[in-house]
Scaffold this motif. Structure first.
Motif, short mmCIF file in Angstrom:
data_model
loop_
_atom_site.label_atom_id
_atom_site.label_comp_id
_atom_site.label_asym_id
_atom_site.label_seq_id
_atom_site.Cartn_x
_atom_site.Cartn_y
_atom_site.Cartn_z
N PHE A 52 0.84 -1.21 0.00
CA PHE A 52 0.00 0.00 0.00
C PHE A 52 0.87 1.25 0.00
O PHE A 52 0.61 2.20 -0.75
N GLY A 53 1.91 1.26 0.87
CA GLY A 53 2.79 2.42 0.93
C GLY A 53 3.48 2.69 -0.40
O GLY A 53 3.62 3.84 -0.83
N ALA A 54 3.92 1.62 -1.06
CA ALA A 54 4.58 1.78 -2.36
C ALA A 54 3.61 2.33 -3.40
O ALA A 54 3.95 3.24 -4.16
N GLY A 55 2.39 1.77 -3.43
CA GLY A 55 1.39 2.27 -4.38
C GLY A 55 0.97 3.69 -4.06
O GLY A 55 0.75 4.51 -4.96
N PHE A 56 0.89 4.00 -2.78
CA PHE A 56 0.49 5.33 -2.33
C PHE A 56 1.54 6.37 -2.74
O PHE A 56 1.20 7.47 -3.18
N GLY A 112 2.64 5.18 -6.97
CA GLY A 112 1.49 5.10 -7.86
C GLY A 112 0.64 6.36 -7.85
O GLY A 112 0.22 6.85 -8.91
N LEU A 113 0.38 6.89 -6.64
CA LEU A 113 -0.46 8.08 -6.51
C LEU A 113 0.33 9.37 -6.36
O LEU A 113 -0.24 10.45 -6.36
N GLY A 114 1.65 9.24 -6.16
CA GLY A 114 2.49 10.43 -6.05
C GLY A 114 2.31 11.20 -4.76
O GLY A 114 2.52 12.42 -4.73
N LYS A 115 1.94 10.49 -3.68
CA LYS A 115 1.72 11.16 -2.39
C LYS A 115 2.85 10.82 -1.44
O LYS A 115 3.48 9.77 -1.53
N ALA A 116 3.10 11.74 -0.50
CA ALA A 116 4.24 11.59 0.40
C ALA A 116 4.05 10.40 1.34
O ALA A 116 4.92 9.56 1.52
N GLY A 117 2.88 10.33 1.96
CA GLY A 117 2.61 9.24 2.90
C GLY A 117 3.53 9.27 4.10
O GLY A 117 3.94 10.33 4.57
#
Length: 252
Positions: free
Chosen positions: A117-121, A124-129
């Motif tokens: 999820f963190g990798a996709g976030f 994939g979504l270009g968010k810092a997380g």
């Protein structure tokens, strides 16, 4: 200790051709993919999106644990628990091996789900997380919170039947969701089924709300003390019960 490792290896071999490995591999991949796709269209802020994902894992864990424990104990019913109870000089080691192996699989599964999820976030979504260290802390929190659930559901499956364990798992699933509301404030520490969902929410708040770090740190310490104390009590009770365990009828 060497005997315990042999028993743990035997547990892995017994589960090799069952649905359990498929469940532990498929669940994190499918779950993380669904949430990343949903969040690509969602307008929530980043912290709320991460919180929603880890809370769903925490809520789902009680039922998932009941399902996994039912399948695992079901492997012992074919020979009426004779191999399980006679595989070690120290009978408790057979139970301990099951608990540790299932808890280890839980950790790998949850860690994979959160990292995927963190990798996709992030990519994939270009968010810092969050950092990957913070994601690892969330995974550990979820798994530690599930430790008493594996004890409870192994007990329920060994003492009663899988239908009892699954019914309790459904009730715990609903209670974990309910305790995410204000009803759980100040009470969730006394209900192991809510440890993962409420605990991971508390840790996430500590990691992201630096303005309340001291207050949240104090709450983390007090909650951790209560949970570990209750876990020790549950462990001691089930270990004392298992000392006298001689199997059950396999007529579920």
């Amino acid at each position: 200790m060497k005997g315990l490792f042999h028993l743990m290896r035997a547990e892995h071999l017994k589960m090799r051709h069952t649905f359990q490995y498929g469940l532990h591999i498929g669940a994190p991949v499918l779950g993380s993919l669904i949430f990343v796709l949903y969040y690509s269209m969602s307008g929530w802020n980043e912290v709320a999106q991460i919180s929603g994902f880890v809370e769903v894992i925490g809520i789902a864990l009680p039922f998932a644990v009941s399902l996994v424990c039912a399948g695992n104990v079901g492997l012992e019913e074919g020979n009426h628990f004779q191999t399980f109870l006679g595989s070690s000089v120290r009978k408790w080691n057979a139970f301990l091996a099951k608990w540790l192996v299932l808890l280890g699989l839980c950790f790998i599964t949850v860690l994979a789900a959160i990292f995927l999820f963190g990798a996709g976030f992030h990519w994939g979504l270009g968010k810092a997380g969050l950092s990957f260290a913070d994601y690892a802390i969330l995974a550990v929190t979820l798994c530690v919170g599930s430790a008493p659930l594996y004890l409870e559901h192994l007990f329920l499956n060994l003492r009663f039947t899988k239908s009892v364990s699954l019914s309790v798992g459904v009730a715990q699933f609903l209670l974990a969701a309910l305790f995410l509301t204000g009803l759980g404030d100040g009470r969730w520490q006394f209900f192991p089924c809510a440890w993962s969902s409420r605990g991971v929410l508390l840790i996430l708040s500590y990691l992201t709300r630096k303005d309340m770090a001291e207050i949240l740190a104090a709450e983390v310490r007090s909650s951790l003390f209560l949970c570990l104390l209750l876990l020790a009590v549950i462990y001691a009770i089930i270990r004392a019960w298992f000392h006298f365990y001689e199997g059950r009828q396999c007529n579920d």
